[in-house]
Scaffold this active site. Structure first.
Site, PDB file in Angstrom:
ATOM      1  N   TYR A   1     -10.728  -1.021   3.540  1.00  0.00           N
ATOM      2  CA  TYR A   1     -11.446  -2.224   3.127  1.00  0.00           C
ATOM      3  C   TYR A   1     -10.934  -3.441   3.877  1.00  0.00           C
ATOM      4  O   TYR A   1      -9.862  -3.402   4.500  1.00  0.00           O
ATOM      5  CB  TYR A   1     -11.328  -2.427   1.613  1.00  0.00           C
ATOM      6  CG  TYR A   1     -10.013  -3.022   1.149  1.00  0.00           C
ATOM      7  CD1 TYR A   1      -9.914  -4.364   0.790  1.00  0.00           C
ATOM      8  CD2 TYR A   1      -8.855  -2.233   1.060  1.00  0.00           C
ATOM      9  CE1 TYR A   1      -8.710  -4.902   0.349  1.00  0.00           C
ATOM     10  CE2 TYR A   1      -7.657  -2.763   0.631  1.00  0.00           C
ATOM     11  CZ  TYR A   1      -7.584  -4.101   0.268  1.00  0.00           C
ATOM     12  OH  TYR A   1      -6.390  -4.635  -0.145  1.00  0.00           O
TER      13      TYR A   1
ATOM     14  N   ARG B   1      -8.799  -5.039  12.681  1.00  0.00           N
ATOM     15  CA  ARG B   1      -7.957  -4.304  11.745  1.00  0.00           C
ATOM     16  C   ARG B   1      -8.742  -3.199  11.051  1.00  0.00           C
ATOM     17  O   ARG B   1      -8.223  -2.106  10.821  1.00  0.00           O
ATOM     18  CB  ARG B   1      -7.342  -5.248  10.713  1.00  0.00           C
ATOM     19  CG  ARG B   1      -6.363  -4.550   9.774  1.00  0.00           C
ATOM     20  CD  ARG B   1      -5.596  -5.532   8.917  1.00  0.00           C
ATOM     21  NE  ARG B   1      -6.467  -6.277   8.018  1.00  0.00           N
ATOM     22  CZ  ARG B   1      -6.062  -7.240   7.194  1.00  0.00           C
ATOM     23  NH1 ARG B   1      -4.779  -7.578   7.170  1.00  0.00           N
ATOM     24  NH2 ARG B   1      -6.900  -7.883   6.423  1.00  0.00           N
TER      25      ARG B   1
ATOM     26  N   ARG C   1     -15.560  18.091  -3.958  1.00  0.00           N
ATOM     27  CA  ARG C   1     -14.161  17.677  -4.046  1.00  0.00           C
ATOM     28  C   ARG C   1     -13.223  18.758  -3.508  1.00  0.00           C
ATOM     29  O   ARG C   1     -13.073  19.832  -4.088  1.00  0.00           O
ATOM     30  CB  ARG C   1     -13.778  17.353  -5.487  1.00  0.00           C
ATOM     31  CG  ARG C   1     -12.379  16.723  -5.590  1.00  0.00           C
ATOM     32  CD  ARG C   1     -11.921  16.557  -7.028  1.00  0.00           C
ATOM     33  NE  ARG C   1     -10.651  15.854  -7.080  1.00  0.00           N
ATOM     34  CZ  ARG C   1      -9.448  16.406  -6.842  1.00  0.00           C
ATOM     35  NH1 ARG C   1      -9.377  17.688  -6.518  1.00  0.00           N
ATOM     36  NH2 ARG C   1      -8.342  15.671  -6.921  1.00  0.00           N
TER      37      ARG C   1
ATOM     38  N   HIS D   1      -9.412  18.582  -0.857  1.00  0.00           N
ATOM     39  CA  HIS D   1      -8.536  17.646  -0.164  1.00  0.00           C
ATOM     40  C   HIS D   1      -8.849  17.543   1.325  1.00  0.00           C
ATOM     41  O   HIS D   1      -8.706  16.473   1.923  1.00  0.00           O
ATOM     42  CB  HIS D   1      -7.074  18.045  -0.367  1.00  0.00           C
ATOM     43  CG  HIS D   1      -6.544  17.728  -1.727  1.00  0.00           C
ATOM     44  ND1 HIS D   1      -6.987  18.353  -2.866  1.00  0.00           N
ATOM     45  CD2 HIS D   1      -5.613  16.833  -2.137  1.00  0.00           C
ATOM     46  CE1 HIS D   1      -6.353  17.863  -3.917  1.00  0.00           C
ATOM     47  NE2 HIS D   1      -5.512  16.940  -3.503  1.00  0.00           N
TER      48      HIS D   1
ATOM     49  N   LYS E   1      -5.039  -0.561   5.887  1.00  0.00           N
ATOM     50  CA  LYS E   1      -5.606  -1.284   4.734  1.00  0.00           C
ATOM     51  C   LYS E   1      -6.549  -0.346   3.981  1.00  0.00           C
ATOM     52  O   LYS E   1      -7.769  -0.374   4.146  1.00  0.00           O
ATOM     53  CB  LYS E   1      -6.329  -2.555   5.186  1.00  0.00           C
ATOM     54  CG  LYS E   1      -6.576  -3.535   4.032  1.00  0.00           C
ATOM     55  CD  LYS E   1      -7.051  -4.873   4.572  1.00  0.00           C
ATOM     56  CE  LYS E   1      -7.338  -5.869   3.456  1.00  0.00           C
ATOM     57  NZ  LYS E   1      -6.119  -6.284   2.722  1.00  0.00           N
TER      58      LYS E   1
ATOM     59  N   LEU F   1       1.519  -4.556   5.559  1.00  0.00           N
ATOM     60  CA  LEU F   1       0.183  -4.674   6.110  1.00  0.00           C
ATOM     61  C   LEU F   1       0.194  -5.626   7.300  1.00  0.00           C
ATOM     62  O   LEU F   1       0.928  -6.623   7.302  1.00  0.00           O
ATOM     63  CB  LEU F   1      -0.783  -5.198   5.038  1.00  0.00           C
ATOM     64  CG  LEU F   1      -2.242  -5.353   5.464  1.00  0.00           C
ATOM     65  CD1 LEU F   1      -2.877  -3.992   5.734  1.00  0.00           C
ATOM     66  CD2 LEU F   1      -3.037  -6.094   4.386  1.00  0.00           C
TER      67      LEU F   1
END
Length: 294
Positions: free
Chosen positions: A33, A52, A99, A101, A148, A205
């Site tokens: 995000y 980024r 679902r 991994h 991020k 970050l």
């Protein structure tokens, strides 16, 4: 003027926006995000945030993603929301798949969410004049904080703990006793006429406003040094401040109840606040590029 969401190119009120239960962002936090500040209908530090975002996508091995289309949708959402001063939140997940991994094979289309909302800077502006109290908390986050992602539970727990004590933020301390950053801002401090910050690496970050603060410090003649600092050493700094997208340059008055310097915004913090305002003013005065179209 108000909140507006854009989900995979479709505009809707945020309360109508949903994602499938098998979306990997929902199930695994398998998503990245960005948050940009909107001034006069434009995204501040846009190029840096997009770079980024591209890096985060690459580090998580996302399939090719059309960032140019994303930008067009961001500006379409800003226009349709009628927001001149606000925030834009962008999230890209690996998409919807049964679902498991392992990554979907073959890859699926990513899920893209854009949220635009107004932002009132008044309360933050008032705090920039006085400084804010912060507290220290253990850094319990994962080991790739330079990406991020939406894996923010460690940040959330520390921030909630800080708010329960009436603090503005929580400064995070790693297992060796060194300051890393805060839950949603970067921590900088001043000693002997220079600005200092934790060295960049996987534990923090890559901060867009931190990078701006570094450029502004050098521009006004202040050395900028990356160095590790313990909490006791930070408490002994001449000044300390937070920087972030909506925070801008926020003085720290106290940490764990102990004043930093005289407990008031110091001269270096004030110089950087003024330099930030000057940079923003010049950017707003410059001709804006042609608006992106979705």
């Amino acid at each position: 003027m108000g909140d507006l969401a854009c989900v995979n190119g479709e505009m809707m009120a945020p309360e109508r926006a949903t994602v499938p239960i098998y979306d990997r962002g929902f199930l695994f936090g398998d998503s990245v995000y960005e948050v940009c500040r909107i001034y006069a209908g434009r995204c501040w530090l846009e190029a840096q945030h997009l770079e980024r975002l591209r890096r985060s996508l690459k580090e998580l091995e996302f399939p090719p993603y059309d960032v140019d289309r994303l930008v067009a949708r961001i500006y379409r959402t800003i226009r349709e929301a009628g927001v001149d001063e606000g925030l834009v939140y962008v999230q890209v997940t690996r998409g919807v798949a049964p679902r498991t991994h392992a990554f979907p094979n073959p890859p699926v289309e990513p899920t893209e969410v854009i949220i635009v909302r107004p932002f009132d800077d008044g309360p933050s502006a008032a705090l920039r004049e006085t400084g804010v109290p912060v507290v220290s908390r253990p850094d319990i986050r994962w080991k790739r904080c330079d990406i991020k992602t939406t894996n923010l539970l460690g940040n959330v727990l520390a921030n909630e703990s800080a708010h329960r004590e009436g603090a503005y933020e929580a400064v995070l301390i790693d297992s060796l006793g060194y300051v890393t950053e805060a839950t949603h801002t970067s921590v900088l401090w001043a000693r002997e006429g220079r600005v200092e910050a934790t060295p960049e690496g996987p534990e923090i970050l890559i901060g867009m406003t931190r990078h701006l603060a570094e450029r502004l410090a050098r521009r006004v003649g202040l050395p900028f040094v990356e160095t590790r600092v313990t909490l006791p050493a930070l408490l002994g700094a001449d000044e300390a401040f937070l920087v972030g997208t909506s925070t801008e340059v926020m003085p720290i008055a106290t940490i764990d109840g102990q004043p930093i310097g005289d407990g008031k915004p110091g001269p270096i913090t004030r110089r950087l606040q003024e330099a930030y305002r000057d940079e923003l003013r010049d950017w707003l005065a410059a001709p804006s590029p042609a608006p992106a179209r979705a």
